[in-house]
Design a protein around this motif. Structure first.
Motif, short mmCIF file in Angstrom:
data_model
loop_
_atom_site.label_atom_id
_atom_site.label_comp_id
_atom_site.label_asym_id
_atom_site.label_seq_id
_atom_site.Cartn_x
_atom_site.Cartn_y
_atom_site.Cartn_z
N GLY A 262 3.92 0.70 -7.11
CA GLY A 262 4.93 -0.21 -7.63
C GLY A 262 4.60 -1.66 -7.36
O GLY A 262 4.77 -2.52 -8.20
N ARG A 263 4.11 -1.95 -6.18
CA ARG A 263 3.72 -3.31 -5.77
C ARG A 263 2.49 -3.24 -4.87
O ARG A 263 2.21 -2.22 -4.29
N LYS B 119 -4.92 -12.46 3.18
CA LYS B 119 -5.60 -13.61 2.59
C LYS B 119 -7.04 -13.35 2.18
O LYS B 119 -7.68 -14.21 1.61
N ALA B 120 -7.57 -12.18 2.46
CA ALA B 120 -8.95 -11.88 2.08
C ALA B 120 -9.07 -11.51 0.60
O ALA B 120 -10.17 -11.42 0.09
N TYR B 121 -7.95 -11.31 -0.11
CA TYR B 121 -7.99 -10.75 -1.45
C TYR B 121 -7.46 -11.65 -2.58
O TYR B 121 -7.19 -11.14 -3.65
N PRO B 122 -7.29 -12.96 -2.43
CA PRO B 122 -6.70 -13.73 -3.53
C PRO B 122 -7.72 -14.22 -4.57
O PRO B 122 -7.47 -15.20 -5.24
N SER B 123 -8.83 -13.54 -4.72
CA SER B 123 -9.84 -14.02 -5.66
C SER B 123 -9.34 -13.95 -7.10
O SER B 123 -8.41 -13.22 -7.42
N ARG B 124 -9.97 -14.71 -7.95
CA ARG B 124 -9.59 -14.75 -9.36
C ARG B 124 -9.76 -13.37 -10.01
O ARG B 124 -8.95 -12.94 -10.81
N ALA B 125 -10.81 -12.66 -9.63
CA ALA B 125 -11.06 -11.33 -10.20
C ALA B 125 -9.96 -10.35 -9.79
O ALA B 125 -9.48 -9.57 -10.63
N ASN B 126 -9.55 -10.38 -8.54
CA ASN B 126 -8.49 -9.48 -8.08
C ASN B 126 -7.16 -9.80 -8.73
O ASN B 126 -6.43 -8.90 -9.14
N ARG B 127 -6.83 -11.07 -8.84
CA ARG B 127 -5.57 -11.45 -9.48
C ARG B 127 -5.59 -11.08 -10.97
O ARG B 127 -4.58 -10.65 -11.52
N GLY B 128 -6.74 -11.24 -11.62
CA GLY B 128 -6.86 -10.84 -13.02
C GLY B 128 -6.69 -9.34 -13.18
O GLY B 128 -6.04 -8.88 -14.12
N TYR B 129 -7.28 -8.57 -12.27
CA TYR B 129 -7.14 -7.11 -12.31
C TYR B 129 -5.67 -6.71 -12.17
O TYR B 129 -5.18 -5.85 -12.91
N LEU B 130 -4.96 -7.33 -11.24
CA LEU B 130 -3.55 -7.02 -11.04
C LEU B 130 -2.73 -7.41 -12.27
O LEU B 130 -1.84 -6.67 -12.69
N ARG B 131 -3.04 -8.55 -12.86
CA ARG B 131 -2.32 -8.99 -14.06
C ARG B 131 -2.54 -8.04 -15.22
O ARG B 131 -1.61 -7.65 -15.92
N LYS C 107 2.70 -5.93 -9.69
CA LYS C 107 3.24 -7.09 -9.00
C LYS C 107 2.59 -7.16 -7.63
O LYS C 107 2.43 -6.14 -6.97
N ALA C 108 2.21 -8.36 -7.22
CA ALA C 108 1.48 -8.50 -5.97
C ALA C 108 2.07 -9.58 -5.09
O ALA C 108 2.62 -10.57 -5.58
N VAL C 109 1.93 -9.38 -3.79
CA VAL C 109 2.27 -10.38 -2.79
C VAL C 109 1.00 -10.61 -2.00
O VAL C 109 0.64 -9.82 -1.14
N ILE C 110 0.29 -11.69 -2.34
CA ILE C 110 -0.95 -12.04 -1.65
C ILE C 110 -0.87 -13.52 -1.31
O ILE C 110 -0.77 -14.36 -2.20
N PRO C 111 -0.88 -13.89 -0.03
CA PRO C 111 -0.83 -15.31 0.32
C PRO C 111 -2.09 -16.03 -0.14
O PRO C 111 -3.17 -15.45 -0.20
N VAL C 112 -1.92 -17.30 -0.47
CA VAL C 112 -3.04 -18.11 -0.96
C VAL C 112 -3.58 -18.92 0.20
O VAL C 112 -2.83 -19.47 1.00
#
Length: 97
Positions: A53-54, A59-71, A76-81
């Motif tokens: 669900g979420r 902070k090790a995972y906020p890369s552009r590739a990971n955020r694109g994959y989630l999108r 829905k993700a909670v990843i600090p920047v």
């Protein structure tokens, strides 16, 4: 020699999926692979769910590739920047996102 364990757990901290890698490897490349190993059993009959669900990550995972994959996956993700990434985005203004 060292190892790292990448683990997906539910809200009750029960493990759902895991991957073990060499300790010298980065964390981010394993993010998608461990999420693809998720199989959440249903209470009744039916196939297991393959999407959580979420997603909550550190902070090790906020890369552009990971955020694109989630999108793309609709998760829905909670990843600090990280502070430096946030500053770079603010510096770019409206082009930074």
């Amino acid at each position: 020699m060292s190892t790292k364990v990448y683990l997906v757990a539910d809200r009750r901290c029960r493990p759902i999926a895991r991957i073990i890698s060499f300790g010298q490897h980065g964390d981010s490349p394993y993010f998608q692979r461990v999420l693809e190993g998720v199989h959440i059993q249903r209470r009744g009959p039916g196939r297991p769910r393959k999407r959580p669900g979420r997603v909550l990550a550190d902070k090790a995972y906020p890369s552009r590739a990971n955020r694109g994959y989630l999108r793309r996956s609709g998760l829905k993700a909670v990843i600090p920047v990280k502070k430096d990434q946030q500053a770079n985005r603010l510096k770019r203004g409206s082009k930074g996102g």
